[in-house]
Design a protein around this motif. Sequence first.
Motif, PDB file in Angstrom:
ATOM      1  N   ALA A 192       0.861  -1.188   0.000  1.00  0.00           N
ATOM      2  CA  ALA A 192       0.000   0.000   0.000  1.00  0.00           C
ATOM      3  C   ALA A 192       0.891   1.230   0.000  1.00  0.00           C
ATOM      4  O   ALA A 192       1.991   1.198  -0.545  1.00  0.00           O
ATOM      5  CB  ALA A 192      -0.940  -0.034   1.196  1.00  0.00           C
ATOM      6  N   THR A 193       0.421   2.323   0.605  1.00  0.00           N
ATOM      7  CA  THR A 193       1.211   3.550   0.615  1.00  0.00           C
ATOM      8  C   THR A 193       2.626   3.268   1.080  1.00  0.00           C
ATOM      9  O   THR A 193       2.835   2.767   2.186  1.00  0.00           O
ATOM     10  CB  THR A 193       0.569   4.593   1.549  1.00  0.00           C
ATOM     11  OG1 THR A 193      -0.773   4.819   1.131  1.00  0.00           O
ATOM     12  CG2 THR A 193       1.334   5.905   1.480  1.00  0.00           C
ATOM     13  N   CYS A 194       3.585   3.535   0.218  1.00  0.00           N
ATOM     14  CA  CYS A 194       5.021   3.412   0.515  1.00  0.00           C
ATOM     15  C   CYS A 194       5.572   2.003   0.445  1.00  0.00           C
ATOM     16  O   CYS A 194       6.787   1.823   0.384  1.00  0.00           O
ATOM     17  CB  CYS A 194       5.370   3.983   1.886  1.00  0.00           C
ATOM     18  SG  CYS A 194       4.995   5.723   2.059  1.00  0.00           S
ATOM     19  N   VAL A 195       4.736   0.975   0.507  1.00  0.00           N
ATOM     20  CA  VAL A 195       5.275  -0.383   0.537  1.00  0.00           C
ATOM     21  C   VAL A 195       5.674  -0.814  -0.871  1.00  0.00           C
ATOM     22  O   VAL A 195       4.828  -1.145  -1.692  1.00  0.00           O
ATOM     23  CB  VAL A 195       4.263  -1.393   1.133  1.00  0.00           C
ATOM     24  CG1 VAL A 195       4.778  -2.814   0.981  1.00  0.00           C
ATOM     25  CG2 VAL A 195       4.032  -1.082   2.593  1.00  0.00           C
ATOM     26  N   GLY A 196       6.964  -0.792  -1.177  1.00  0.00           N
ATOM     27  CA  GLY A 196       7.451  -1.208  -2.475  1.00  0.00           C
ATOM     28  C   GLY A 196       7.956  -2.632  -2.467  1.00  0.00           C
ATOM     29  O   GLY A 196       8.266  -3.194  -3.505  1.00  0.00           O
ATOM     30  N   THR A 197       8.028  -3.242  -1.288  1.00  0.00           N
ATOM     31  CA  THR A 197       8.591  -4.579  -1.177  1.00  0.00           C
ATOM     32  C   THR A 197       7.836  -5.415  -0.143  1.00  0.00           C
ATOM     33  O   THR A 197       7.517  -4.932   0.932  1.00  0.00           O
ATOM     34  CB  THR A 197      10.077  -4.510  -0.752  1.00  0.00           C
ATOM     35  OG1 THR A 197      10.782  -3.674  -1.662  1.00  0.00           O
ATOM     36  CG2 THR A 197      10.709  -5.886  -0.755  1.00  0.00           C
ATOM     37  N   VAL A 198       7.548  -6.649  -0.524  1.00  0.00           N
ATOM     38  CA  VAL A 198       7.084  -7.650   0.423  1.00  0.00           C
ATOM     39  C   VAL A 198       8.194  -8.695   0.468  1.00  0.00           C
ATOM     40  O   VAL A 198       8.415  -9.429  -0.494  1.00  0.00           O
ATOM     41  CB  VAL A 198       5.759  -8.294  -0.012  1.00  0.00           C
ATOM     42  CG1 VAL A 198       5.329  -9.350   0.998  1.00  0.00           C
ATOM     43  CG2 VAL A 198       4.670  -7.236  -0.177  1.00  0.00           C
ATOM     44  N   ASP A 199       8.940  -8.727   1.549  1.00  0.00           N
ATOM     45  CA  ASP A 199      10.084  -9.637   1.685  1.00  0.00           C
ATOM     46  C   ASP A 199       9.629 -10.938   2.332  1.00  0.00           C
ATOM     47  O   ASP A 199       9.235 -10.950   3.503  1.00  0.00           O
ATOM     48  CB  ASP A 199      11.184  -9.000   2.551  1.00  0.00           C
ATOM     49  CG  ASP A 199      12.048  -8.028   1.780  1.00  0.00           C
ATOM     50  OD1 ASP A 199      11.948  -8.013   0.536  1.00  0.00           O
ATOM     51  OD2 ASP A 199      12.805  -7.281   2.413  1.00  0.00           O
ATOM     52  N   LEU A 200       9.701 -12.033   1.589  1.00  0.00           N
ATOM     53  CA  LEU A 200       9.325 -13.335   2.131  1.00  0.00           C
ATOM     54  C   LEU A 200      10.572 -14.140   2.455  1.00  0.00           C
ATOM     55  O   LEU A 200      11.562 -14.106   1.718  1.00  0.00           O
ATOM     56  CB  LEU A 200       8.460 -14.099   1.120  1.00  0.00           C
ATOM     57  CG  LEU A 200       7.102 -13.475   0.771  1.00  0.00           C
ATOM     58  CD1 LEU A 200       6.376 -14.332  -0.264  1.00  0.00           C
ATOM     59  CD2 LEU A 200       6.241 -13.298   2.017  1.00  0.00           C
ATOM     60  N   SER A 201      10.515 -14.858   3.562  1.00  0.00           N
ATOM     61  CA  SER A 201      11.642 -15.692   3.992  1.00  0.00           C
ATOM     62  C   SER A 201      11.398 -17.156   3.659  1.00  0.00           C
ATOM     63  O   SER A 201      12.152 -18.031   4.093  1.00  0.00           O
ATOM     64  CB  SER A 201      11.864 -15.524   5.501  1.00  0.00           C
ATOM     65  OG  SER A 201      10.670 -15.827   6.219  1.00  0.00           O
TER      66      SER A 201
END
Length: 267
Positions: A205-214
């Motif tokens: 959403a706002t500002c989230v450019g990355t979803v880092d999955l482990s």
Amino acid sequence: MPTLTELGIHAQRFAHPIIADTITTGYCTRLGKSRKLNDKIKFAKDYNIDFRKTRKCSKKDTLETCLAKFPTLNDFFARELKPKFLKIASRRKGDLVSPAECMARRIHTDSEGHFSVKGADYTMEKLLRTKTVPEAATVFIFRLDPEHYHRIHSPFSSQIKSIRSVGGHYLSVNPILLERNPVLQENYRKIITFTNKIIMVAVGATCVGTVDLSVVRGDRVKAGQDLGCFKFGGSCLVLIIPGTVTSTLTKEERFLNVGAYVGTLHL
């Protein structure tokens, strides 16, 4: 410095989505990378974040000494919690727990995979960007505000069948806007499909450019296991269950701690 909530709402109200993306991502990239202690302190105070819950900090730490342990504001945003604050309500087979600290609600789809969040209409095809969609599913929406803990946990025990990314915008998921526009199917997202046929969509959403999955395809996960995190900004998780769920959640949002009991699956 505006809050992330204010930035997202005003940018989305008064600018084209592409322009809003440019404004918010540029501003938030710079802020997220900030190493200034004052920026970290302001963020913690603006959102009344209890720094004592963070894994890196001890009882002896002050707000200042705690935040100094995080190199950037982004590092503090994706902070880990002490184990005692990550209690899993149930590990029983078929039970579902909250994948995040969030505002949660339950939505039902029709036989064609359509559903609504107040005034915003969605289709499974657009959300998942595929023609093969579950029918008559139960949908849970877990919305994370900037002050919430932003790590993602598995809501059940299963195995990961696939993970794919879908490009899109970075529009606000604030309820003022979420209930007017179908932002969940327009935003950048990662789609995790489990072998039990449940799908979890991590929406930026706002500002989230990355979803880092482990985790990666083929990994077996347990209920409550850390799967990764959202980077700086607002975000949302959508859980799509091809069947019915016994749950006390309704279409109205309710706060849930990570690991809280959500319901029992009937797949």
